[in-house]
Design a protein around this motif. Structure first.
Motif, PDB file in Angstrom:
ATOM      1  N   LYS A 281       0.833  -1.201   0.000  1.00 18.65           N
ATOM      2  CA  LYS A 281       0.000   0.000   0.000  1.00 18.65           C
ATOM      3  C   LYS A 281       0.873   1.259   0.000  1.00 18.65           C
ATOM      4  O   LYS A 281       0.586   2.229  -0.719  1.00 18.65           O
ATOM      5  CB  LYS A 281      -0.906  -0.006   1.235  1.00 18.65           C
ATOM      6  N   LEU A 282       1.928   1.265   0.787  1.00 13.77           N
ATOM      7  CA  LEU A 282       2.827   2.415   0.847  1.00 13.77           C
ATOM      8  C   LEU A 282       3.518   2.648  -0.504  1.00 13.77           C
ATOM      9  O   LEU A 282       3.643   3.790  -0.961  1.00 13.77           O
ATOM     10  CB  LEU A 282       3.885   2.206   1.938  1.00 13.77           C
ATOM     11  N   PHE A 283       3.945   1.563  -1.143  1.00 15.93           N
ATOM     12  CA  PHE A 283       4.575   1.698  -2.459  1.00 15.93           C
ATOM     13  C   PHE A 283       3.579   2.245  -3.481  1.00 15.93           C
ATOM     14  O   PHE A 283       3.929   3.087  -4.315  1.00 15.93           O
ATOM     15  CB  PHE A 283       5.126   0.349  -2.929  1.00 15.93           C
ATOM     16  N   GLU A 284       2.338   1.770  -3.429  1.00 12.12           N
ATOM     17  CA  GLU A 284       1.318   2.236  -4.371  1.00 12.12           C
ATOM     18  C   GLU A 284       1.039   3.721  -4.186  1.00 12.12           C
ATOM     19  O   GLU A 284       0.787   4.444  -5.151  1.00 12.12           O
ATOM     20  CB  GLU A 284       0.034   1.424  -4.194  1.00 12.12           C
ATOM     21  N   LEU A 285       1.061   4.198  -2.933  1.00 11.97           N
ATOM     22  CA  LEU A 285       0.846   5.614  -2.673  1.00 11.97           C
ATOM     23  C   LEU A 285       1.940   6.475  -3.302  1.00 11.97           C
ATOM     24  O   LEU A 285       1.720   7.650  -3.618  1.00 11.97           O
ATOM     25  CB  LEU A 285       0.785   5.875  -1.165  1.00 11.97           C
ATOM     26  N   MET A 286       3.134   5.904  -3.473  1.00  9.61           N
ATOM     27  CA  MET A 286       4.244   6.623  -4.091  1.00  9.61           C
ATOM     28  C   MET A 286       4.340   6.353  -5.586  1.00  9.61           C
ATOM     29  O   MET A 286       5.283   6.776  -6.250  1.00  9.61           O
ATOM     30  CB  MET A 286       5.570   6.222  -3.407  1.00  9.61           C
ATOM     31  N   GLY A 287       3.342   5.631  -6.130  1.00  8.35           N
ATOM     32  CA  GLY A 287       3.359   5.321  -7.551  1.00  8.35           C
ATOM     33  C   GLY A 287       4.300   4.195  -7.913  1.00  8.35           C
ATOM     34  O   GLY A 287       4.724   4.066  -9.073  1.00  8.35           O
ATOM     35  N   ALA A 288       4.648   3.357  -6.955  1.00  6.61           N
ATOM     36  CA  ALA A 288       5.612   2.283  -7.174  1.00  6.61           C
ATOM     37  C   ALA A 288       4.913   0.925  -7.243  1.00  6.61           C
ATOM     38  O   ALA A 288       3.746   0.785  -6.884  1.00  6.61           O
ATOM     39  CB  ALA A 288       6.653   2.278  -6.061  1.00  6.61           C
ATOM     40  N   VAL A 289       5.661  -0.063  -7.713  1.00 11.89           N
ATOM     41  CA  VAL A 289       5.148  -1.436  -7.812  1.00 11.89           C
ATOM     42  C   VAL A 289       6.147  -2.356  -7.110  1.00 11.89           C
ATOM     43  O   VAL A 289       7.354  -2.277  -7.350  1.00 11.89           O
ATOM     44  CB  VAL A 289       4.994  -1.873  -9.279  1.00 11.89           C
ATOM     45  N   ILE A 290       5.629  -3.217  -6.231  1.00 12.07           N
ATOM     46  CA  ILE A 290       6.472  -4.180  -5.536  1.00 12.07           C
ATOM     47  C   ILE A 290       6.120  -5.587  -6.031  1.00 12.07           C
ATOM     48  O   ILE A 290       4.951  -5.890  -6.285  1.00 12.07           O
ATOM     49  CB  ILE A 290       6.306  -4.083  -4.003  1.00 12.07           C
ATOM     50  N   SER A 291       7.127  -6.433  -6.175  1.00 13.93           N
ATOM     51  CA  SER A 291       6.885  -7.784  -6.681  1.00 13.93           C
ATOM     52  C   SER A 291       7.826  -8.773  -5.992  1.00 13.93           C
ATOM     53  O   SER A 291       8.773  -8.379  -5.309  1.00 13.93           O
ATOM     54  CB  SER A 291       7.094  -7.834  -8.195  1.00 13.93           C
ATOM     55  N   VAL A 292       7.534 -10.062  -6.193  1.00 13.71           N
ATOM     56  CA  VAL A 292       8.349 -11.101  -5.577  1.00 13.71           C
ATOM     57  C   VAL A 292       8.619 -12.222  -6.573  1.00 13.71           C
ATOM     58  O   VAL A 292       7.756 -12.571  -7.379  1.00 13.71           O
ATOM     59  CB  VAL A 292       7.656 -11.674  -4.312  1.00 13.71           C
ATOM     60  N   LYS A 293       9.833 -12.725  -6.540  1.00 16.28           N
ATOM     61  CA  LYS A 293      10.203 -13.928  -7.272  1.00 16.28           C
ATOM     62  C   LYS A 293      10.738 -14.912  -6.246  1.00 16.28           C
ATOM     63  O   LYS A 293      11.588 -14.555  -5.431  1.00 16.28           O
ATOM     64  CB  LYS A 293      11.265 -13.630  -8.330  1.00 16.28           C
ATOM     65  N   SER A 294      10.218 -16.119  -6.279  1.00 14.59           N
ATOM     66  CA  SER A 294      10.614 -17.072  -5.243  1.00 14.59           C
ATOM     67  C   SER A 294      10.688 -18.484  -5.803  1.00 14.59           C
ATOM     68  O   SER A 294       9.907 -18.861  -6.690  1.00 14.59           O
ATOM     69  CB  SER A 294       9.607 -17.020  -4.086  1.00 14.59           C
ATOM     70  N   GLU A 295      11.618 -19.251  -5.294  1.00  7.52           N
ATOM     71  CA  GLU A 295      11.762 -20.659  -5.649  1.00  7.52           C
ATOM     72  C   GLU A 295      11.890 -21.464  -4.369  1.00  7.52           C
ATOM     73  O   GLU A 295      12.757 -21.185  -3.532  1.00  7.52           O
ATOM     74  CB  GLU A 295      12.991 -20.861  -6.537  1.00  7.52           C
ATOM     75  N   GLN A 296      10.976 -22.386  -4.207  1.00  4.21           N
ATOM     76  CA  GLN A 296      10.952 -23.170  -2.969  1.00  4.21           C
ATOM     77  C   GLN A 296      12.253 -23.948  -2.797  1.00  4.21           C
ATOM     78  O   GLN A 296      12.759 -24.576  -3.724  1.00  4.21           O
ATOM     79  CB  GLN A 296       9.767 -24.126  -2.983  1.00  4.21           C
ATOM     80  N   GLY A 297      12.802 -23.823  -1.597  1.00  7.41           N
ATOM     81  CA  GLY A 297      14.054 -24.491  -1.303  1.00  7.41           C
ATOM     82  C   GLY A 297      15.278 -23.676  -1.661  1.00  7.41           C
ATOM     83  O   GLY A 297      16.397 -24.033  -1.304  1.00  7.41           O
TER      84      GLY A 297
END
Length: 246
Positions: free
Chosen positions: A38-54
């Protein structure tokens, strides 16, 4: 370490954790990533995640910022601030009641107010707001409109009529900002109406304006309640009573 794809899909939702065992082992509420998003969106930003189990997880964000050239830099001592320090002094040390049923909205607004030196008390519905007003003295109330148990309109009417607190500034917070919505807030007894998502400048400026008006009004009333003014008023009244009776 790491998360499967199905857990990543819900990762940024409120009260969600990738694995329920995380709460058992480490605690937490599942709000951290939701608030961050929500904080990133208020600043016009986009947050994302890349993950691999293990293997592990990689969080990243893209925040658009304007590059400032050396010759464009402005001396901060001469810059015209939208929020003058003198105005912020009006807010410092004041106590504000913040009413909203959304925990993320509460957290973000509380951080904004805290940075301005304001002491914040929170409530999550209109009835809890009334209970807080009965137990505390506030310099202003920020009131969400749509809430469970009791909405902002009903809470404001109760504060104005039943508690007879007619002078404390009550500021509406709502995603509905049509002229009819603003007028309804004013008609119900609120002093101002701010749209959501909250803009820091608008929030602070409105609080400065309303609290300043409130303080000047109280100063004026105190002046007319002072012993000197009362004595002068009584003396003038006796003078004209004597003149009229002669």
């Amino acid at each position: 370490m790491g998360m499967p794809l199905e857990q990543q899909t819900n990762l940024f939702k409120t009260y969600n954790q990738a694995d329920s065992s995380t709460t058992r082992n480490y605690g937490g509420t599942g709000l951290g990533l939701s608030i961050s998003k929500k904080l990133f969106e208020l600043m016009g930003a986009v947050i994302s995640v890349k993950s691999e189990q293990g293997v592990g997880s990689h969080f990243s964000f893209v925040l658009p910022l304007k590059y400032q050239l050396e010759d464009e830099k402005i001396d901060s001592s001469t810059e015209n601030n939208t929020l003058p320090e003198a105005s912020l002094l009006v807010l410092k040390g004041n106590q504000v009641l913040l009413v909203d049923d959304n925990i993320i909205n509460l957290t973000i607004a509380e951080v904004m107010l805290d940075h301005a030196g304001i002491a914040v008390v929170t409530a999550e519905d209109g009835q809890l707001a009334i209970d807080a007003v009965k137990q505390n003295s506030f310099d202003a109330i920020l009131m969400d409109i749509q809430m469970p148990v009791m909405d902002g309109y009903e809470a404001t009417k109760y504060i104005r009529t039943q508690l007879e607190l007619t002078r404390i500034p009550i500021i509406a917070l709502s995603v509905n900002v049509m002229p009819s919505d603003v007028q309804k807030s004013l008609d119900i007894g609120m002093n101002a109406h701010i749209g959501k998502p909250l803009n820091l400048d608008v929030l602070i400026k409105t609080l400065v304006e309303q609290i300043d008006i409130h303080l000047h009004r109280e100063d004026t009333l105190a002046k007319y309640r002072s012993p000197e003014v009362i004595a002068h008023s009584e003396s003038t009244s006796r003078f004209w009573t004597k003149r009229c009776c002669e």
